[in-house]
Design a protein around this motif. Structure first.
Motif, mmCIF file in Angstrom:
data_model
loop_
_atom_site.group_PDB
_atom_site.id
_atom_site.type_symbol
_atom_site.label_atom_id
_atom_site.label_comp_id
_atom_site.label_asym_id
_atom_site.label_seq_id
_atom_site.Cartn_x
_atom_site.Cartn_y
_atom_site.Cartn_z
ATOM 1 N N LEU A 20 14.058 -18.218 -23.195
ATOM 2 C CA LEU A 20 13.101 -17.154 -22.885
ATOM 3 C C LEU A 20 12.506 -16.562 -24.168
ATOM 4 C CD1 LEU A 20 15.072 -15.429 -19.994
ATOM 5 C CD2 LEU A 20 12.950 -16.760 -19.776
ATOM 6 N N ASP A 21 13.356 -16.347 -25.175
ATOM 7 C CA ASP A 21 12.872 -15.827 -26.453
ATOM 8 C C ASP A 21 11.882 -16.784 -27.115
ATOM 9 O OD1 ASP A 21 14.348 -13.508 -26.240
ATOM 10 O OD2 ASP A 21 15.942 -14.169 -27.606
ATOM 11 N N GLY A 23 9.676 -18.388 -25.581
ATOM 12 C CA GLY A 23 8.457 -18.404 -24.789
ATOM 13 C C GLY A 23 8.414 -19.466 -23.714
ATOM 14 N N THR A 25 8.319 -21.374 -20.314
ATOM 15 C CA THR A 25 7.889 -21.081 -18.947
ATOM 16 C C THR A 25 8.600 -21.990 -17.951
ATOM 17 O OG1 THR A 25 5.995 -22.572 -19.180
ATOM 18 C CG2 THR A 25 5.635 -20.221 -19.667
ATOM 19 N N GLY A 45 9.667 -24.235 -24.592
ATOM 20 C CA GLY A 45 9.354 -23.147 -25.525
ATOM 21 C C GLY A 45 8.782 -23.663 -26.829
ATOM 22 N N SER A 46 8.768 -22.818 -27.823
ATOM 23 C CA SER A 46 8.115 -23.125 -29.095
ATOM 24 C C SER A 46 8.893 -24.092 -29.974
ATOM 25 C CB SER A 46 7.861 -21.828 -29.869
ATOM 26 O OG SER A 46 9.083 -21.158 -30.113
ATOM 27 N N LYS A 64 15.609 -16.030 -36.137
ATOM 28 C CA LYS A 64 14.632 -15.157 -35.497
ATOM 29 C C LYS A 64 14.149 -14.025 -36.402
ATOM 30 C CE LYS A 64 16.144 -16.117 -30.815
ATOM 31 N NZ LYS A 64 16.635 -15.571 -29.581
ATOM 32 N N THR A 76 13.540 -9.644 -28.934
ATOM 33 C CA THR A 76 14.201 -10.807 -28.373
ATOM 34 C C THR A 76 15.458 -10.378 -27.623
ATOM 35 O OG1 THR A 76 15.527 -11.187 -30.355
ATOM 36 C CG2 THR A 76 13.367 -12.268 -30.263
#
Length: 166
Positions: A20-21, A23, A25, A45-46, A64, A76
């Motif tokens: 989730l941190d 990004g 989906t 995610g990224s 992070k 986050t």
């Protein structure tokens, strides 16, 4: 090691939060043997750079925070290094991650040590496989409940994020 790794559900919680941190989906979760044999989390995610992936399994490290200002703007759910280091210390980990426009990185980690690092084809995002949870800490494994109870804890964690993050 083991501050965040009380049971398979705590591993799922930490890895879902990392997704989730990042990004993500889409987060896919695969469990075998109620999480004791395999926990696989795949996200879109990224991803992480090679440097961040390697840092993510070092105790008291985080990928992070990159500068002082980040400490005053934390948005986050956690710090990737805190969880992954504890998880990696008590399991065998395969981590494949890729950022856009870069090569994928595959790390193999056992008992907290990187034993292999390769470039690999991958989609953008991260896949983390946790094999043989608590293989090197039998005392902790002994305190796990029945497979049904451990699976129920995992389902509760996943349902929490489904209902509270949508």
């Amino acid at each position: 090691a083991g501050e965040v790794v009380e049971r398979p559900a705590s591993v799922v919680k930490e890895l879902v939060e990392n997704s989730l941190d990042a990004g993500a989906t889409i987060i896919e979760i695969e469990i075998k043997d109620s999480g004791k044999g395999l926990i696989r989390i795949t996200d879109n995610g990224s991803g992480m750079s090679k440097e961040d992936a390697e840092k993510s399994i070092i105790r008291h490290a985080t990928s992070k925070i990159s500068n002082l200002d980040d400490l005053f703007a934390i948005s986050t759910l956690g710090f990737r290094g805190e969880a992954l280091a504890s998880i990696a210390a008590v399991s065998q980990v395969s981590l494949i991650t890729k950022q856009e426009e870069t090569d994928g990185i595959h790390l193999t980690v056992e008992s907290g040590n990187i034993i292999n690092s390769d470039i690999t084809p991958a989609d953008t995002g991260t896949t983390i496989e946790i094999h043989n949870l608590f293989f090197n800490t039998p005392a902790r494994k002994k305190f796990l409940k029945t497979d049904a109870v451990e699976l129920r804890h995992i389902i509760d964690v996943v349902c929490y994020y489904i209902y509270n993050m949508s």
